[in-house]
Design a protein around this motif. Sequence first.
Motif, PDB file in Angstrom:
ATOM      1  N   LYS B  73       0.977  -1.219   0.054  1.00  0.00           N
ATOM      2  CA  LYS B  73      -0.186   0.097   0.074  1.00  0.00           C
ATOM      3  C   LYS B  73       0.933   1.167   0.091  1.00  0.00           C
ATOM      4  N   ASN B  77       0.801   3.918  -3.176  1.00  0.00           N
ATOM      5  CA  ASN B  77       0.661   5.243  -3.018  1.00  0.00           C
ATOM      6  C   ASN B  77       1.907   6.159  -3.282  1.00  0.00           C
ATOM      7  N   LYS B  80       1.559   6.716  -7.103  1.00  0.00           N
ATOM      8  CA  LYS B  80       0.629   7.363  -7.302  1.00  0.00           C
ATOM      9  C   LYS B  80       1.040   8.947  -7.224  1.00  0.00           C
TER      10      LYS B  80
END
Lengths: 269, 183
Positions: B73, B77, B80
Amino acid sequence: MCEDQDQELSRLEKEWKNRFDRYTSPQPTTENTFQLLARIKETDEMKPADLRAELETVQAAEPSSSKLANLFLSQWNFYGVRSWLLTGIVMLLLTVMINVSAQNEMTGLLAWMKWISLVMIAVMGYAFRSKNKGNDIIEQLSYYSLIHQMFVRFILIMVLQVVITLPLTIVILGKESSVLSIVGSVMPVFFFGVTGFISAMWLGPKRGVMLTLFVWFSQMLLDEGYKAASMFQLPGDEHFLWMNAGILGLSCLLLSTLLYKNGAKRDFG
Amino acid sequence: MQDEDYMSQLSNGHDSALDTLVFRYHRLLYGYAYRLLQDEKLAEDIVQETFLKIYQQGKKGYVPEKFKPWMYKIATNSCKDYWKKASTKREHCTDRDVEEEGQIHHIIDRQLERRWMIDSLNQLSFEHRSVLYLRFYQDLKYAEIALTLDIPINTVKGRIARGLKYLEGILREDEPKGVGANV
């Protein structure tokens, strides 16, 4: 997802498994992993773990004079120069109006004392106004305690009010001005400043202003009905000295309650 | 010992616990970041950033319930964030890919197939690509992918199924100009 769809997904995954294996990526070597570990630990050491703690350490190392100067500067910025200019303009306008309309210097001074002390209450109400979210965050983030900040804000207001008051009193009194008349005009301003500040500290900004306004109106009534008990005394009045000494004593007493509220945390260290 | 136990050790001040986690996941995480970003240097940066966050959180006393999804995760992120910051750079990368396509004639079949697969995967949306990478290259279970991407398990399954169908469509469409066309 139903069982049929689950089976379809399993079939698809099996079918695709080999095709995905064709797409390989470059792989880091063991040496790369050692280098990565060294870099992580090095970067972590370079970055302060807690920026606030770091800042507080730096501030704690500063000399007391510098801490005090920064505290005053922060509150000056909090209040804003424009607010001070506006206060000064209001006081100047009030002085001009009274000067023009007053029958003589002494009645002018009396009117001036009353209205300037009301301005003082308004200034106090503004400086200790209810906190909005932004002010709340600033106060929370600040290195200085809230009580220190409030006290410094009070000192700033008092000093500037007195500085503005002195020349304006001379404008009102002209040749009649004397040390006693200046003291007599500054004292109510000081008293209402202290009352506004202390009541805001104990009761909160809104109730503090309400209480101070109540005291001001009661003084206005006393001045109309029972002059001897009013704090608005002129230098020639019988009770002038006693009343001003009483105001000063009461103001000091009120201020000393702040020490009680603040406990033993009075040093800036 | 479980990954979560190493995080506990880290929170108790045993910095050496990080070494085990890095040695365990460096290659896997690098592979994931590389596939998502298609750039070795960027992948290295994302991996370093991810492990640095793990290290700092561990030292603060945070122990995740499931380490692997938490780690992916953080990496997802970070990727992103990179895309958000550098949307213009992506165009540059695409240009470079086009330039590289010209050299495909000179490489062997297997590499060609690999390139073809990469190009096809890159045509998928991030939503579909990330579930496929996590499933096929990182070997995560559906529940772990759901935790990594903060989506329900059924959405994970749906995205994998749809992602594979889209990929099949892209590959089929490109087939005439794909491997055969370039050899």
